[in-house]
Write an enzyme that holds these catalytic residues in place. Sequence first.
Site, PDB file in Angstrom:
ATOM      1  N   GLU A  33       0.816  -1.479   0.005  1.00  0.00           N
ATOM      2  CA  GLU A  33      -0.186  -0.094   0.137  1.00  0.00           C
ATOM      3  C   GLU A  33       0.710   1.406   0.419  1.00  0.00           C
ATOM      4  OE1 GLU A  33      -3.886  -1.565   2.310  1.00  0.00           O
ATOM      5  OE2 GLU A  33      -1.966  -0.949   3.471  1.00  0.00           O
TER       6      GLU A  33
HETATM    7  C1  NGO Z   1      -3.768  -4.742   4.905  1.00  0.00           C
HETATM    8  C2  NGO Z   1      -2.871  -3.347   5.260  1.00  0.00           C
HETATM    9  C3  NGO Z   1      -3.605  -3.024   7.322  1.00  0.00           C
HETATM   10  C4  NGO Z   1      -4.090  -3.527   7.252  1.00  0.00           C
HETATM   11  C5  NGO Z   1      -5.196  -4.512   7.040  1.00  0.00           C
HETATM   12  C6  NGO Z   1      -6.257  -4.159   8.396  1.00  0.00           C
HETATM   13  C7  NGO Z   1      -2.091  -5.639   4.106  1.00  0.00           C
HETATM   14  C8  NGO Z   1      -0.475  -5.932   3.522  1.00  0.00           C
HETATM   15  N1  NGO Z   1      -2.139  -3.657   4.627  1.00  0.00           N
HETATM   16  O1  NGO Z   1      -2.694  -5.720   4.770  1.00  0.00           O
HETATM   17  O2  NGO Z   1      -2.159  -1.247   6.647  1.00  0.00           O
HETATM   18  O3  NGO Z   1      -3.820  -3.034   8.704  1.00  0.00           O
HETATM   19  O4  NGO Z   1      -5.267  -5.155   6.149  1.00  0.00           O
HETATM   20  O5  NGO Z   1      -6.970  -5.977   7.765  1.00  0.00           O
END
Ligand code: NGO
Length: 523
Positions: free
Chosen positions: A336
């Site tokens: 992300e």
């Molecule tokens: C995503 C995000 C995290 C969040 C999570 C919550 C990943 C790999 N990046 O998973 O920052 O905390 O969802 O479900």
Amino acid sequence: MHSVTEKTKRHLIIFIFPILIFSCTQPEPTDLTKVSIIPIPITVEATGSAYTITSETVIYLSESNDETKNVAAYLSNLLHPATGFDFKIELSENEPKAGIYLALTSENNELGTEGYELEVTEDIMKLSANQPEGLFRGVQTLRQLLPADIEAQSVQNQQWQVATGKIVDYPEYEHRGSMLDVSRHFFSKEDVKRYIDLIAAYKMNRLHLHLADDQGWRIEIKSWPNLTVHGGKTEVGGGDGGFYTQEDYKEIVQYAAERYIMIIPEIDMPGHTNAALSSYPELNCSGEAPELYTGTEVGFSTLCTDKEITYKFVDDVISELATLTPGPYIHVGGDESHVTAMEDYIPFINRVQEIVMSHNKKMIGWDEVVNAELDSSTIVQYWSEADNAVMAINQGAKVIMSPAYKAYLDMQYDSASRLGQNWAAYIEVDEAYQWDLASLNATITRDNIIGIEAPLWSETIETMDDIEYLMFPRIMGYAEIGWSPVKLRNWEEYKMRLAAQSSRLKIMQVDYYPSTKVPWVTN
Ligand code: NGO
């Protein structure tokens, strides 16, 4: 099928009769195939009688070294509180006539490093394995063969019987773990140790610690002290954060190692870095440090990928982390990074991969890292896009399976769950169990998968009780998905085994979610 023969009936009379006279508690059932074991073992044969642990029982070792002694001590500590017995631990190169025998053998190759064989007769309980690690996994089975009260922390007046027979067991996947996010909310060293104990009970062997994110930096880095002094100060919601000193961290690594669990540290980058950016202005492209962040948005922060100081920072952090890490992996996140342009993201990950390798470690990254040029030693953790996992495989990388819609422990069970999120799915206990790592996608096949990891993100959880509520009982299903071959797994049968675990979980004081999908048995 498991009829009690005349001979075993006689045995039952001979062995159970005295017990009935001397104690008023009912003997436990003695059909080994009827005992609920999670994860389900490869083969179980029953011989219809029972072995009883008494105050006279000795734990024998076929070989005495630090590791075998450690497993014996672990077993003795496990059995002591509820039985009140003080077990003697003795060396016995030859098989003893009676007692508990922990034997290292090299006779059975199929057992690998974690497999074990458990043979129980009326006289002896013999656990054999190629490695101490296998003995440790076998001890977890032994634990579930005893009455649930064995988990009690005070002396319980009852018989400690184990059904006789033979179990041969070994794992399907080498990598079976969970991730705990200690950044969004900080969890103490004691909580992490309990987490380790809980996953060890179901034969998991990896704990991935998400040590840095926008909301907090949780591991002391001596060359960049402000990361924790400032960046560890708070957490989601604005409460006090916290961090592990390197001494704390070593203690966690050691505690895990004694349970044959590898710690995989993660420092997420280039996104999810607000805590670091807030601690050191020079890591920002603007040269200005942002405020600490206590919300739950994602994807707004990035390290400044074209400043040289950024790579000095990454190298220093990974260098200290590599020194603290006996295992082969450093996880660098990579997820992300929405405000890092792709043309900056790719060379950044490439360079970080080189840094990790220069410290003799292998890189793990969330599935977005496939946009970079991966080394064949790099492992990709599939959480979001199956296409990314496919790209990883096409680059020759192996995959850890953590698809959010199946494996995220922070997903709510249903719309009424008191904790958790639901952006990926609601994951009820049956949903969490009824899938196979190697059948989600035609390209993500068995050979490309090293195992499963169930991540617990901590935006909505603050206490150990909260952790346990999201973790249990789903974690037991994930443990079984990793350990037991798919042909042995079936929800209708599993839910009965799970149901039978309820008194055990209660005695272990695990605050599990009492899903209505499971016909819980309460004594
Ligand atoms: C995503 C995000 C995290 C969040 C999570 C919550 C990943 C790999 N990046 O998973 O920052 O905390 O969802 O479900």
